[in-house]
Motif scaffolding. Structure first.
Motif, mmCIF file in Angstrom:
data_model
loop_
_atom_site.group_PDB
_atom_site.id
_atom_site.type_symbol
_atom_site.label_atom_id
_atom_site.label_comp_id
_atom_site.label_asym_id
_atom_site.label_seq_id
_atom_site.Cartn_x
_atom_site.Cartn_y
_atom_site.Cartn_z
ATOM 1 N N GLY A 126 -61.405 -38.040 -67.130
ATOM 2 C CA GLY A 126 -60.423 -37.344 -68.167
ATOM 3 C C GLY A 126 -60.574 -35.915 -69.105
ATOM 4 O O GLY A 126 -60.048 -35.319 -69.404
ATOM 5 N N ARG A 127 -62.125 -35.740 -69.187
ATOM 6 C CA ARG A 127 -62.642 -34.647 -69.817
ATOM 7 C C ARG A 127 -63.161 -33.654 -68.815
ATOM 8 O O ARG A 127 -63.528 -32.616 -69.328
ATOM 9 C CB ARG A 127 -64.090 -35.176 -70.529
ATOM 10 N N CYS A 128 -62.920 -33.776 -67.573
ATOM 11 C CA CYS A 128 -63.493 -32.941 -66.422
ATOM 12 C C CYS A 128 -62.771 -31.680 -66.552
ATOM 13 O O CYS A 128 -61.599 -31.686 -66.638
ATOM 14 C CB CYS A 128 -63.674 -33.576 -64.945
ATOM 15 N N MET A 129 -63.447 -30.572 -66.606
ATOM 16 C CA MET A 129 -62.800 -29.314 -66.404
ATOM 17 C C MET A 129 -62.546 -28.698 -64.952
ATOM 18 O O MET A 129 -62.080 -27.593 -64.744
ATOM 19 C CB MET A 129 -63.400 -28.478 -67.275
ATOM 20 N N ALA A 188 -76.093 -32.706 -64.118
ATOM 21 C CA ALA A 188 -75.401 -33.145 -65.552
ATOM 22 C C ALA A 188 -75.857 -32.313 -66.488
ATOM 23 O O ALA A 188 -74.993 -32.029 -67.350
ATOM 24 C CB ALA A 188 -76.235 -34.634 -65.929
ATOM 25 N N LEU A 189 -76.855 -31.477 -66.291
ATOM 26 C CA LEU A 189 -77.216 -30.612 -67.371
ATOM 27 C C LEU A 189 -76.096 -29.150 -67.080
ATOM 28 O O LEU A 189 -76.000 -28.419 -68.243
ATOM 29 C CB LEU A 189 -78.808 -29.874 -66.950
ATOM 30 N N ARG A 190 -75.951 -29.000 -66.082
ATOM 31 C CA ARG A 190 -74.894 -27.701 -65.689
ATOM 32 C C ARG A 190 -73.370 -28.216 -65.943
ATOM 33 O O ARG A 190 -72.467 -27.200 -65.587
ATOM 34 C CB ARG A 190 -75.152 -27.103 -64.270
ATOM 35 N N CYS A 191 -73.046 -29.461 -66.113
ATOM 36 C CA CYS A 191 -71.673 -29.630 -66.336
ATOM 37 C C CYS A 191 -71.272 -28.971 -67.663
ATOM 38 O O CYS A 191 -71.644 -29.424 -68.793
ATOM 39 C CB CYS A 191 -71.369 -31.255 -66.385
ATOM 40 N N PRO A 192 -70.159 -28.128 -67.777
ATOM 41 C CA PRO A 192 -69.816 -27.560 -68.953
ATOM 42 C C PRO A 192 -68.987 -28.347 -70.023
ATOM 43 O O PRO A 192 -68.964 -28.256 -71.311
ATOM 44 C CB PRO A 192 -69.036 -26.317 -68.447
ATOM 45 N N GLY A 220 -66.641 -27.669 -60.916
ATOM 46 C CA GLY A 220 -67.362 -28.086 -59.314
ATOM 47 C C GLY A 220 -68.723 -27.720 -59.358
ATOM 48 O O GLY A 220 -69.337 -27.998 -58.358
ATOM 49 N N ASN A 221 -69.652 -27.498 -60.565
ATOM 50 C CA ASN A 221 -71.028 -27.475 -60.488
ATOM 51 C C ASN A 221 -71.794 -28.714 -59.775
ATOM 52 O O ASN A 221 -72.554 -28.555 -59.171
ATOM 53 C CB ASN A 221 -71.441 -27.178 -61.877
ATOM 54 N N CYS A 222 -71.314 -29.807 -60.198
ATOM 55 C CA CYS A 222 -71.753 -31.045 -59.714
ATOM 56 C C CYS A 222 -71.702 -31.199 -58.298
ATOM 57 O O CYS A 222 -72.700 -31.563 -57.512
ATOM 58 C CB CYS A 222 -71.118 -32.125 -60.454
ATOM 59 N N ALA A 223 -70.558 -30.880 -57.863
ATOM 60 C CA ALA A 223 -70.481 -31.029 -56.123
ATOM 61 C C ALA A 223 -70.954 -30.133 -55.508
ATOM 62 O O ALA A 223 -71.805 -30.435 -54.460
ATOM 63 C CB ALA A 223 -68.968 -30.845 -55.905
ATOM 64 N N ALA A 224 -71.421 -28.980 -56.104
ATOM 65 C CA ALA A 224 -72.285 -27.707 -55.479
ATOM 66 C C ALA A 224 -73.736 -28.014 -55.571
ATOM 67 O O ALA A 224 -74.596 -27.763 -54.516
ATOM 68 C CB ALA A 224 -72.025 -26.342 -56.163
ATOM 69 N N ILE A 225 -74.198 -28.561 -56.548
ATOM 70 C CA ILE A 225 -75.472 -29.143 -56.852
ATOM 71 C C ILE A 225 -75.881 -30.095 -56.094
ATOM 72 O O ILE A 225 -76.957 -30.386 -55.517
ATOM 73 C CB ILE A 225 -75.888 -29.102 -58.254
ATOM 74 N N ALA A 226 -75.151 -31.338 -56.193
ATOM 75 C CA ALA A 226 -75.475 -32.566 -55.612
ATOM 76 C C ALA A 226 -74.146 -33.182 -54.956
ATOM 77 O O ALA A 226 -73.707 -34.136 -55.160
ATOM 78 C CB ALA A 226 -75.900 -33.858 -56.712
#
Length: 77
Positions: free
Chosen positions: A14-17, A58-62, A20-26
């Motif tokens: 619900g808060r996701c922007m 997790a760290l790179r999720c804005p 796509g950093n997460c999918a690119a990193i992991a």
């Protein structure tokens, strides 16, 4: 003897922007929805080899929508 750390992952779509950093990193743990690009959790209990990329994601999720729970099982010593 090394002790394996258990990790569980939670996401708040619900808060996701939809950055796509997460999918690119992991990519073994996260993907993006075809409909709106928000995070899809593929593996809520990833193996230890995926822990470092998941931490980085997790760290790179804005929007900070990835929550990690980590614990090391107690030893019997």
């Amino acid at each position: 003897m090394e002790t394996e750390t258990a990790m569980t992952v939670e996401t708040d779509t619900g808060r996701c922007m939809a950055v796509g950093n997460c999918a690119a990193i992991a990519p073994a743990v996260f993907d993006q929805s075809d409909e709106d690009g928000t995070v899809l959790l593929l593996d809520a209990a990833p193996p230890e080899r995926e822990h470092e990329p998941v931490r980085e994601a997790a760290l790179r999720c804005p929007a900070a929508v990835i929550t990690l729970h980590e614990n090391t099982p107690a030893s019997d010593e």
